[in-house]
Design an enzyme around this catalytic site. Structure first.
Site, PDB file in Angstrom:
ATOM      1  N   SER A 183       0.863  -1.223   0.196  1.00 31.49           N
ATOM      2  CA  SER A 183      -0.295   0.020   0.096  1.00 31.49           C
ATOM      3  C   SER A 183       0.997   1.264   0.396  1.00 31.49           C
ATOM      4  CB  SER A 183      -0.531   0.041   1.130  1.00 31.49           C
ATOM      5  OG  SER A 183      -1.055  -1.498   1.327  1.00 31.49           O
TER       6      SER A 183
HETATM    7  N1  SAH Z   1      -0.144  -4.913   4.384  1.00 33.61           N
HETATM    8  C1  SAH Z   1       0.354  -4.853   3.129  1.00 33.61           C
HETATM    9  C2  SAH Z   1      -0.165  -4.722   2.429  1.00 33.61           C
HETATM   10  C3  SAH Z   1      -0.363  -5.793   1.152  1.00 33.61           C
HETATM   11  S1  SAH Z   1      -2.040  -5.728   0.018  1.00 33.61           S
HETATM   12  C4  SAH Z   1       1.394  -4.794   2.635  1.00 33.61           C
HETATM   13  O1  SAH Z   1       2.404  -3.830   4.053  1.00 33.61           O
HETATM   14  O2  SAH Z   1       2.416  -4.447   1.873  1.00 33.61           O
HETATM   15  C5  SAH Z   1      -3.458  -6.323   0.471  1.00 33.61           C
HETATM   16  C6  SAH Z   1      -2.970  -7.912   0.900  1.00 33.61           C
HETATM   17  O3  SAH Z   1      -4.359  -8.598   1.523  1.00 33.61           O
HETATM   18  C7  SAH Z   1      -2.315  -8.278  -0.599  1.00 33.61           C
HETATM   19  O4  SAH Z   1      -1.090  -9.521  -0.139  1.00 33.61           O
HETATM   20  C8  SAH Z   1      -3.468  -9.788  -0.297  1.00 33.61           C
HETATM   21  O5  SAH Z   1      -3.326 -11.264  -0.836  1.00 33.61           O
HETATM   22  C9  SAH Z   1      -4.140 -10.536   1.091  1.00 33.61           C
HETATM   23  N2  SAH Z   1      -5.447 -10.779   1.223  1.00 33.61           N
HETATM   24  C10 SAH Z   1      -6.693 -10.017   0.621  1.00 33.61           C
HETATM   25  N3  SAH Z   1      -7.447 -11.204   0.670  1.00 33.61           N
HETATM   26  C11 SAH Z   1      -7.346 -11.768   2.033  1.00 33.61           C
HETATM   27  C12 SAH Z   1      -7.229 -12.582   3.036  1.00 33.61           C
HETATM   28  N4  SAH Z   1      -9.374 -13.473   2.585  1.00 33.61           N
HETATM   29  N5  SAH Z   1      -6.876 -13.165   3.968  1.00 33.61           N
HETATM   30  C13 SAH Z   1      -5.400 -12.818   3.979  1.00 33.61           C
HETATM   31  N6  SAH Z   1      -5.024 -11.942   2.817  1.00 33.61           N
HETATM   32  C14 SAH Z   1      -5.448 -11.752   2.012  1.00 33.61           C
END
Ligand code: SAH
Length: 255
Positions: free
Chosen positions: A71
């Protein structure tokens, strides 16, 4: 727990990182001193894939593979700031991705006690006296990721940055939460769902807070802040428009 330390940022990013933090403070994004300190301490460059590193402090999301993104820095900042994570909190994150957001949370709930040698704050907003109020309080972060290679990616980055003693990465569907370690003081969801999963509301402590983007898939969402007021009552507040990747799972969108 013994001494906790963190890894320093590559100094090539100091100038732009400083400008970004100053901008957040002037825009009133920064209410939590612990969040300001965490932003200074956690080296975002360690969470960005090699080819993307020059863009580490561009204030937008960056690709991390598997159709996912780390993000934008202000999103991690806004979520942790609004949750008001404090030392001692047990935090659940849904969506580990790169692991960056989990480490910002970890630096707030379990602040490092030892500085890397030669480390200096970048801005006048950094304030170490805040930790005196919380001495001895150490929380932890549990972060859930559904895409297996990203579980490994997050684990590696978290280890490199010096947070594997405070952050645990779990592979699974975070829309059902993580009952095994519940209840939590704070829950942050870093992907956007169609609604607030009841499972997550149920895994909050009384007075616990949950933040989640809610809205349409791949377009526009509202960042929603939930507070568990009592056993059967939750308050709900919209705190602004955002764009996140979709939350995919049992109580999220279909994959
Ligand atoms: N917090 C992260 C942002 C990642 S983007 C950072 O600091 O980099 C969002 C993430 O949520 C992705 O990696 C995606 O695979 C994950 N995601 C989506 N649905 C999910 C679920 N049901 N359970 C766990 N992870 C999930």
């Amino acid at each position: 727990m013994g001494e906790l330390t963190w890894s320093p940022e590559n100094p090539e990013f100091n100038h732009i990182k400083q400008k970004l933090l100053e901008y957040y403070v002037t825009m009133n994004y920064a209410n939590s001193q612990l969040c300001i300190n965490a932003f200074e301490r956690v080296a975002r460059s360690m969470f960005v894939p090699n080819g993307q590193r020059p863009h580490t402090y561009n204030d937008n999301p960056l690709p991390i593979g598997h159709g996912q993104t780390i993000s934008a820095p202000h999103m991690a900042f806004m979520e942790c700031d609004a949750l008001d994570i404090v030392p001692g909190d047990k935090v659940l994150e849904i969506g580990s991705g790169s692991g960056y957001h989990a480490c910002i949370s970890a630096e707030m709930c379990a602040p490092s006690t030892v500085k890397p040698p030669e480390w200096k704050p970048l801005t006048r907003y950094y304030d170490e006296s805040i930790y005196e109020d919380f001495s001895g309080k150490t929380g932890e972060v549990i972060t859930v990721e559904r895409i297996e290679p990203l579980v490994e990616y997050a684990r590696t980055n978290i280890e490199k940055a010096g947070y594997s003693d405070r952050v645990k990465v779990i592979h699974g569907d975070g829309t059902i939460g993580y009952q095994h370690e519940a209840p939590y003081d704070k829950i942050l969801v870093t992907a956007a769902g169609p609604e607030v999963p009841d499972s997550l509301k149920q895994q909050l402590k009384i007075d616990g807070k949950l933040i989640i983007p809610v809205g349409s898939k791949n377009f526009y969402q509202e960042l929603v802040l939930i507070v568990r007021v009592s056993e059967n009552k939750w308050s709900r507040q919209n705190i602004g428009g955002v764009v996140f990747v979709p939350l995919i799972g049992k109580y999220g969108f279909e994959g």
